[in-house]
Design an enzyme around this catalytic site. Sequence first.
Site, PDB file in Angstrom:
ATOM      1  N   HIS A  60       0.893  -1.455   0.064  1.00 20.15           N
ATOM      2  CA  HIS A  60       0.136   0.137  -0.174  1.00 20.15           C
ATOM      3  C   HIS A  60       0.956   1.185  -0.084  1.00 20.15           C
ATOM      4  O   HIS A  60       2.118   1.125   0.107  1.00 20.15           O
ATOM      5  CB  HIS A  60      -0.963  -0.078   1.125  1.00 20.15           C
ATOM      6  CG  HIS A  60      -0.238   0.165   2.494  1.00 20.15           C
ATOM      7  ND1 HIS A  60       0.539  -0.918   2.895  1.00 20.15           N
ATOM      8  CD2 HIS A  60      -0.484   0.895   3.538  1.00 20.15           C
ATOM      9  CE1 HIS A  60       0.987  -0.510   4.170  1.00 20.15           C
ATOM     10  NE2 HIS A  60       0.395   0.616   4.829  1.00 20.15           N
ATOM     11  N   HIS A  62       1.398   3.792   2.015  1.00 19.87           N
ATOM     12  CA  HIS A  62       1.857   4.648   3.027  1.00 19.87           C
ATOM     13  C   HIS A  62       3.264   4.466   3.097  1.00 19.87           C
ATOM     14  O   HIS A  62       3.840   3.488   2.807  1.00 19.87           O
ATOM     15  CB  HIS A  62       1.283   3.810   4.358  1.00 19.87           C
ATOM     16  CG  HIS A  62      -0.030   4.328   4.691  1.00 19.87           C
ATOM     17  ND1 HIS A  62      -0.958   3.557   5.553  1.00 19.87           N
ATOM     18  CD2 HIS A  62      -0.736   5.198   4.281  1.00 19.87           C
ATOM     19  CE1 HIS A  62      -2.334   4.255   5.578  1.00 19.87           C
ATOM     20  NE2 HIS A  62      -2.099   5.484   4.719  1.00 19.87           N
ATOM     21  N   ASP A  64       5.937   4.266   4.992  1.00 19.04           N
ATOM     22  CA  ASP A  64       6.809   3.143   5.700  1.00 19.04           C
ATOM     23  C   ASP A  64       6.874   1.782   4.813  1.00 19.04           C
ATOM     24  O   ASP A  64       7.623   0.911   5.362  1.00 19.04           O
ATOM     25  CB  ASP A  64       6.568   3.079   7.116  1.00 19.04           C
ATOM     26  CG  ASP A  64       5.051   2.688   7.581  1.00 19.04           C
ATOM     27  OD1 ASP A  64       4.178   2.735   6.400  1.00 19.04           O
ATOM     28  OD2 ASP A  64       4.648   1.978   8.466  1.00 19.04           O
ATOM     29  N   HIS A  65       6.152   1.951   3.704  1.00 19.67           N
ATOM     30  CA  HIS A  65       6.135   0.717   2.970  1.00 19.67           C
ATOM     31  C   HIS A  65       6.716   0.883   1.383  1.00 19.67           C
ATOM     32  O   HIS A  65       6.878   0.012   0.712  1.00 19.67           O
ATOM     33  CB  HIS A  65       4.768   0.065   2.950  1.00 19.67           C
ATOM     34  CG  HIS A  65       4.280  -0.443   4.104  1.00 19.67           C
ATOM     35  ND1 HIS A  65       4.517  -1.646   4.534  1.00 19.67           N
ATOM     36  CD2 HIS A  65       3.706   0.073   5.319  1.00 19.67           C
ATOM     37  CE1 HIS A  65       3.704  -1.850   5.931  1.00 19.67           C
ATOM     38  NE2 HIS A  65       3.545  -0.541   6.392  1.00 19.67           N
ATOM     39  N   HIS A 140      -7.427  -1.566   5.618  1.00 22.04           N
ATOM     40  CA  HIS A 140      -6.669  -0.398   6.036  1.00 22.04           C
ATOM     41  C   HIS A 140      -7.060   1.039   5.928  1.00 22.04           C
ATOM     42  O   HIS A 140      -8.124   0.998   5.191  1.00 22.04           O
ATOM     43  CB  HIS A 140      -5.042  -0.655   5.687  1.00 22.04           C
ATOM     44  CG  HIS A 140      -3.962   0.217   6.590  1.00 22.04           C
ATOM     45  ND1 HIS A 140      -4.157   0.298   7.977  1.00 22.04           N
ATOM     46  CD2 HIS A 140      -2.946   0.847   6.087  1.00 22.04           C
ATOM     47  CE1 HIS A 140      -3.091   1.092   8.298  1.00 22.04           C
ATOM     48  NE2 HIS A 140      -2.514   1.364   7.368  1.00 22.04           N
ATOM     49  N   ASP A 210      -0.332  -4.166   6.811  1.00 22.82           N
ATOM     50  CA  ASP A 210      -1.256  -3.385   7.543  1.00 22.82           C
ATOM     51  C   ASP A 210      -2.668  -3.645   7.147  1.00 22.82           C
ATOM     52  O   ASP A 210      -3.198  -3.712   6.452  1.00 22.82           O
ATOM     53  CB  ASP A 210      -0.897  -1.897   7.404  1.00 22.82           C
ATOM     54  CG  ASP A 210       0.416  -1.242   7.548  1.00 22.82           C
ATOM     55  OD1 ASP A 210       1.387  -2.201   7.647  1.00 22.82           O
ATOM     56  OD2 ASP A 210       0.887  -0.045   7.916  1.00 22.82           O
ATOM     57  N   HIS A 268       5.933  -5.500  12.392  1.00 24.41           N
ATOM     58  CA  HIS A 268       5.325  -4.356  12.319  1.00 24.41           C
ATOM     59  C   HIS A 268       4.925  -3.664  13.317  1.00 24.41           C
ATOM     60  O   HIS A 268       3.814  -3.196  13.751  1.00 24.41           O
ATOM     61  CB  HIS A 268       4.102  -4.243  11.215  1.00 24.41           C
ATOM     62  CG  HIS A 268       3.511  -3.012  10.816  1.00 24.41           C
ATOM     63  ND1 HIS A 268       2.851  -2.146  11.170  1.00 24.41           N
ATOM     64  CD2 HIS A 268       4.139  -2.311   9.574  1.00 24.41           C
ATOM     65  CE1 HIS A 268       2.628  -0.974  10.575  1.00 24.41           C
ATOM     66  NE2 HIS A 268       3.386  -1.083   9.678  1.00 24.41           N
TER      67      HIS A 268
END
Length: 301
Positions: A60, A62, A64-65, A140, A210, A268
């Site tokens: 996804h 976001h 941090d990914h 999410h 997530d 995570h």
Amino acid sequence: MKLTILGCYAATPRTFTNPTSQVLEIKNRLFLIDCGEGTQVQLRKNKIRFSKINHIFISHLHGDHFFGLVGLVSTFTLLNRASDLHIYGPKGIKEIIMLQLKLSNSWTNYGLFFHELESRESETIYEDDKVIVKTIPLKHRVYTNGFLFQEKIGARKLNLNAVQNFEIDKCYFQKIKNGSDITQDDGTIINNEVLSFDPLPAMSYAFCSDTVYNESIVPIIKNVDILYHESTFLQTEETLAKKTLHSTAKEAATIAALASVKQLILGHYSTRYESIEKFREEAKTIFKDVLLADDGKNFEF
């Protein structure tokens, strides 16, 4: 099957922890799953050859990914990469990466292919003669997928003693590996089970990024060998988990139990906790075989 954890902590990079990224080696294929900041540094630390990565899966959008993705794409250019690179991720990932490359005048010298995902149902997104990859729709704050990696069942193994005893010509070896019986000149039929051994069981790995607690994924991941499931919080922060659409260690373990998986890997983690061992302790109250991801950790299955 080998899994290398490059990063497995939530939100932001810290001095000793990295956001989500991991490398799965399966059937001699190398797949990069998520690409948080610092991924290429972690690849170097773990001595993983950049040139072996041809397929990247982004769960996804976001940061941090995937904030490490454009840096890795650019580094491939500096390393004079020649082979194609395929990126699988949510719709919009192509626009983000291509805009960065355009405004920095950093076009690649290799084929860069985006496979953008929009479906809310599980679908096959990659397949070759040895491996198949399907999406795992998650819940999410933005459109998110996990990924299910499955080995295809390989050819049967020759029983060399048997084929020699029956004086089977080498020209029939592939036929035997494919599961066929052999008819001798006198009409005698030799069953395949006599001439070969069963192939090794096909392995499977499910990566669940997530997501809030979501039992709808259970049929998709049923009986997988290894499940990686996010466990951002402990049960004491269950309210916060629901608010941010994340899972607790207990919830991850519940999914593992419902899906009858063989092993569960937690990751995570929120950095609010002093020890990740608490995640294992909580999960083991629900599911027995629990492993903890940590940066630089290798798992071989």
